[in-house]
Every structure is written in structure tokens, then in C-alpha cells.
Design a protein around this motif. Structure first.
Motif, mmCIF file in Angstrom:
data_model
loop_
_atom_site.group_PDB
_atom_site.id
_atom_site.type_symbol
_atom_site.label_atom_id
_atom_site.label_comp_id
_atom_site.label_asym_id
_atom_site.label_seq_id
_atom_site.Cartn_x
_atom_site.Cartn_y
_atom_site.Cartn_z
ATOM 1 N N LYS A 130 45.798 42.890 24.267
ATOM 2 C CA LYS A 130 47.036 42.132 24.478
ATOM 3 C C LYS A 130 48.178 42.591 23.578
ATOM 4 N N THR A 131 47.886 43.395 22.567
ATOM 5 C CA THR A 131 48.944 43.941 21.707
ATOM 6 C C THR A 131 49.447 45.294 22.210
ATOM 7 N N GLN A 132 48.797 45.852 23.223
ATOM 8 C CA GLN A 132 49.122 47.194 23.711
ATOM 9 C C GLN A 132 50.093 47.096 24.885
ATOM 10 N N GLU A 133 51.370 47.163 24.565
ATOM 11 C CA GLU A 133 52.410 46.909 25.552
ATOM 12 C C GLU A 133 52.411 47.927 26.685
ATOM 13 N N LEU A 142 47.311 38.942 32.452
ATOM 14 C CA LEU A 142 46.407 38.782 31.307
ATOM 15 C C LEU A 142 47.082 38.121 30.113
ATOM 16 N N ARG A 143 48.400 38.053 30.111
ATOM 17 C CA ARG A 143 49.119 37.486 28.963
ATOM 18 C C ARG A 143 48.763 36.026 28.728
ATOM 19 N N ARG A 144 48.457 35.284 29.792
ATOM 20 C CA ARG A 144 48.173 33.860 29.620
ATOM 21 C C ARG A 144 46.756 33.600 29.121
ATOM 22 N N THR A 162 43.563 29.598 29.237
ATOM 23 C CA THR A 162 44.797 30.080 29.861
ATOM 24 C C THR A 162 45.949 29.148 29.509
ATOM 25 N N ASP A 163 47.129 29.734 29.341
ATOM 26 C CA ASP A 163 48.340 28.936 29.195
ATOM 27 C C ASP A 163 48.849 28.549 30.578
ATOM 28 N N GLU A 164 49.670 27.519 30.628
ATOM 29 C CA GLU A 164 50.296 27.148 31.896
ATOM 30 C C GLU A 164 51.267 28.246 32.328
ATOM 31 N N SER A 234 38.158 44.298 48.597
ATOM 32 C CA SER A 234 38.791 43.040 48.191
ATOM 33 C C SER A 234 40.294 43.166 48.407
ATOM 34 N N PRO A 235 40.923 42.160 49.001
ATOM 35 C CA PRO A 235 42.372 42.196 49.201
ATOM 36 C C PRO A 235 43.148 41.725 47.980
ATOM 37 N N THR A 236 42.479 41.450 46.880
ATOM 38 C CA THR A 236 43.120 40.819 45.723
ATOM 39 C C THR A 236 44.283 41.639 45.177
ATOM 40 N N THR A 237 45.272 40.919 44.662
ATOM 41 C CA THR A 237 46.372 41.550 43.926
ATOM 42 C C THR A 237 46.242 41.255 42.434
ATOM 43 N N ASP A 238 45.150 40.610 42.049
ATOM 44 C CA ASP A 238 44.948 40.135 40.679
ATOM 45 C C ASP A 238 43.998 41.054 39.914
ATOM 46 N N ALA A 239 44.371 41.435 38.698
ATOM 47 C CA ALA A 239 43.549 42.348 37.902
ATOM 48 C C ALA A 239 42.201 41.739 37.550
ATOM 49 N N CYS A 240 42.155 40.440 37.255
ATOM 50 C CA CYS A 240 40.882 39.803 36.901
ATOM 51 C C CYS A 240 39.913 39.820 38.076
ATOM 52 N N MET A 241 40.414 39.531 39.267
ATOM 53 C CA MET A 241 39.537 39.560 40.433
ATOM 54 C C MET A 241 39.103 40.985 40.757
#
Length: 432
Positions: A130-133, A142-144, A162-164, A234-241
């Protein structure tokens, strides 16, 4: 009232063999041929707040912390993962589920079969990530998230929070979710098979793939059994998925013998959509994330990766002048590779534009990851595949696949950009 959910995420197969004898030890980069960018040191502090604490006291404190979470309504997810593969599948699947909600959330994964040192390594590396911009600019979801080991390691549990989502984040997420429903799995896989048939089989980009459905052909005398290629989607647009899908593919390959599942082609059309620089950077960041956590626990000793994207461009993939796990060699290495491959004249004659056409061996109709067994990769490469490559500027680097990259570079250059792009456009059009 909120009830605590006790969810058991079962391992794919009981008693699976670990990646290595020390699979849960963080990867060491000394004395190894590195195929990826070195990971920042995992230990951020040498201080151990639990030093001197008895096992009984640790156990009591751990149970007390779990009860506190239960009172707060935090789901306690009992997970029987006992391997690197199932650990990562559990973590990223949980993160994908939490990330699907706009609200701030917490969940606690209880992992009694996983060494606490492995959980600390995972949590600390995620903090470093999370520190690697350079990466986080293209992994904004992933920031949240934050990942920590409960009680700083007093017991085997990870707390995922997770943050809101901000209004700006909600605005950015909504259209992406809408795009996912527009992909057609049948057309997507058919387009990828067309590309594989054209480039991997037809142009022999991989000499041991003789059809779109069977791989590792011709390696029987080297102890490798041919088997089917598994197409996953997978049709996901999300990195976690996307990470969840990848690790579930790893679990599947570990549970099946070569004869039943030789390799997997994972289609991710929602990752890095289009051919813009931003799309390519998103693709590069997500597949680097995949490789990062595969390598973190030495999974690269068991599995190899090959990455594909419609506008694949090795000249802008980090690191530019060093090997990058799952990618082609740096563009600046191609002339030295041609010379080492016995093509001195061609190494001088080919223009920079000709050399860049080598990217087309990785330009597929959408983002895809080929997951290979390292037994196949090593058998195909041979025992003397790693050589010293003279880069001509006073530097010598370890390199492998010289014969393959020499042949592929020459074939792409001979075909020319117009023919290569026209064929790729036809593959892309199949998805519409």
C-alpha cells in the motif's frame, strides 16, 4: 441482532503437497534466479511484543480477542486452509466479498493450520504494497483494505478491514460493475482459443502445444504427461476477485494430476479493458499482484505464469531492464538474445520496430493468464536452459529460453505489423 457467522472454507483437497518443503517461509531472493522484482523486506520491525509470554497466556489472550470481536459483531470465519494455495484463496475471496459492499466492514479469518509467521508475512507485505504508489495508482480498490494479524501474532487469525467508500469511489465503481454483465463467456473463450490456435499453435510460439485443447505434447520422454488445457473465466473488474479466481485455479491444479489438467488459461476480460495506456497499466499492475503473492511463498517453484493483453508492450512493464515474472524478456535483451541464438546478422538488420513486433506473441483479445506446471516448463527448457547473456554494455545477465525467443522474434518480424494486427483485430471482434 447480528449473529457471528462461523464459515468453514474447506481446502480443495485434504493433505495437498506444499509448494516446497518450506512453503510457508517468506521467499528469499539470495542465490536464486529472480524472475520478478524483489519484494521489499517483509519484517518492518525486529521487536517481538509477545517475547517471553507463555503459550497458555497467549492462548487466553487470543480467545479473549476473539470474544471481543464476536461481541462487536465481527464475523469469525473458521478456515481449514493448510496450504499456501488455500490460504490465499481464502484471503482474497474474503476481500472480494467485503469489497463488494460500500460500507466499512471487518472480518476475522481464523487459520489454525497456518503458521503465524506466514500470516505476519502476508499482513506485512500487504502493508508494504500500500506504500508503493507505482502499483497502487492502478489498484485503487486496495486502498480501503487493511490486513493485520490479530493481537500482533498472539494467535493464528487475520483481521481484514475495509473503510467506507467515498462518494468519488462509489461513482468510479458503479459503471465498472455494469460492464461486467456485458461480457459473454462463450465468445470470450472462443476468441482466446482463436488467438492460441493462431499464435501459440500455428506460429509455434510454444512448440509443445499442438492444439488449443491439449498441452505438454512431446515431453513424455522427459517425464511429463500431456493433458487438457482448462479454460476458466471471470467477468470481474475487481483486482481482489481476479486474485480469488487465480488462487482457486491454483487450488484446482494442485488437486488434479497432469493427465486431467495440464494447464489453465484464465480469461479476465474486465481487467485492463481496451488498448489505452491506462488499460495496459491496470493489466500490468494486476498481474504483478498475482505474481507477487505467488512468489511470496515460493509458489514460482511449482507454477509458471504467462501474461497476455490486447496491447501488450514489454517496453513499459516494470522493471524495464530486468526480467519480470510471467513476461517477455526486456526489449533491450532481444538483440543479444538473437546473437546468442546464432542470428548475428539478423540482430544487426532488424529495426527497433521489427523487434517490438515480438509483443504480438502476447497480444491476445483480452487479459489472460496461462498457469503452467513448472515440471512442464523445466522439461521443455531442458537442464541447460539458463545461460549467461552478454548485453554488450559490460553487463551479463542470466537468461533462459534463448532458442524459443530467437525463433519467435524472427517469426513475428517476418509476418509484419499489418498482418499481425489484422489477425488480432479479428480475434477481438469475435467477442462482440
Amino acid at each position: 441482532d447480528k449473529l457471528t457467522m462461523i464459515v468453514s472454507i474447506f481446502a480443495a483437497v485434504a493433505g495437498l503437497v506444499s509448494f516446497t518443503a518450506s512453503a510457508f517461509a517468506p521467499s528469499s531472493i539470495s542465490g536464486r534466479l529472480i524472475h520478478h522484482a524483489p519484494i521489499t523486506s517483509l519484517r518492518m520491525s525486529d521487536e517481538n511484543p509477545l517475547e517471553g509470554m507463555s503459550d497458555e497466556r497467549k492462548s487466553n489472550l487470543f480467545q479473549s480477542l476473539l470474544r471481543d470481536l464476536q461481541i462487536e459483531g465481527v464475523p469469525l470465519l473458521g478456515c481449514d486452509a493448510n496450504q499456501v494455495s488455500t490460504l490465499n484463496a481464502a484471503i482474497w475471496t474474503t476481500m472480494a466479498e467485503l469489497g463488494d459492499n460500500h460500507d466499512a466492514q471487518r472480518a476475522c479469518l481464523v487459520l489454525e493450520e497456518i503458521p503465524t509467521s506466514a500470516l505476519l508475512a502476508m499482513a506485512e507485505d500487504f502493508t508494504v504494497l500500500k506504500t508503493q504508489e507505482r502499483l497502487m495508482s492502478y489498484l485503487p480498490e486496495l486502498r480501503r483494505f487493511s490486513i493485520s494479524v490479530l493481537g500482533k501474532g498472539v494467535g493464528p487469525a487475520l483481521l481484514i478491514e475495509t473503510d467506507e467508500r467515498t462518494d468519488e469511489e462509489k461513482t468510479a465503481t458503479t459503471p465498472l460493475k455494469a460492464v461486467e454483465s456485458t461480457f459473454d463467456e462463450g465468445k470470450t473463450v472462443a476468441a482466446l482459443k482463436s488467438f492460441i490456435g493462431r499464435v501459440v499453435v500455428g506460429l509455434e510460439a510454444c512448440p509443445y502445444t499442438k492444439s488449443v485443447d491439449i498441452s505438454a505434447v512431446g515431453l513424455e520422454q522427459r517425464g511429463v504427461t500431456p493433458g487438457p488445457v482448462g479454460y476458466r473465466y471471470s467477468p470481474t473488474t475487481d483486482a481482489c476477485m481476479a486474485m480469488s479466481m487465480f488462487w482457486n485455479c491454483i487450488c484446482e491444479m494442485m488437486s488434479e494430476p497432469d493427465a486431467n489438467l495440464s494447464s489453465i488459461m484464465l480469461s479476465l476480460p474486465g481487467i485492463g479493458m481496451g488498448d489505452s495506456p491506462e488499460a495496459h497499466n491496470r493489466f500490468a499492475a494486476v498481474v504483478e499482484l498475482v505474481g507477487r503473492y505467488l512468489c511470496l511463498f515460493r509458489g514460482d517453484g511449482s507454477f509458471g505464469l504467462v501474461h497476455f493483453h490486447p496491447s501488450y508492450d514489454r517496453s513499459i512493464i516494470h522493471p524495464l531492464q530486468k526480467p519480470s515474472y510471467g513476461h517477455l524478456p526486456p526489449v533491450s535483451w532481444l538483440r543479444p538474445i538473437l546473437k546468442l541464438g546464432g542470428q548475428d546478422e539478423k540482430s544487426e538488420q532488424l529495426s527497433e520496430e521489427d523487434l517490438l513486433l515480438s509483443n504480438y506473441q502476447r497480444r491476445s483479445p483480452h487479459t489472460a493468464i496461462n498457469i503452467l506446471r513448472m515440471t512442464q516448463v523445466n522439461a521443455a527448457a531442458g537442464s541447460k536452459s539458463i545461460v549467461d547473456l552478454d548485453l554488450g554494455d559490460g553487463r551479463t545477465e542470466k537468461a533462459s529460453g534463448v532458442t524459443l525467443y530467437t525463433r519467435n522474434t524472427l517469426r513475428m518480424a517476418a509476418m509484419g505489423k499489418d498482418a499481425l494486427q489484422s489477425a488480432l483485430d479479428a480475434d477481438i471482434a469475435m467477442q462482440s
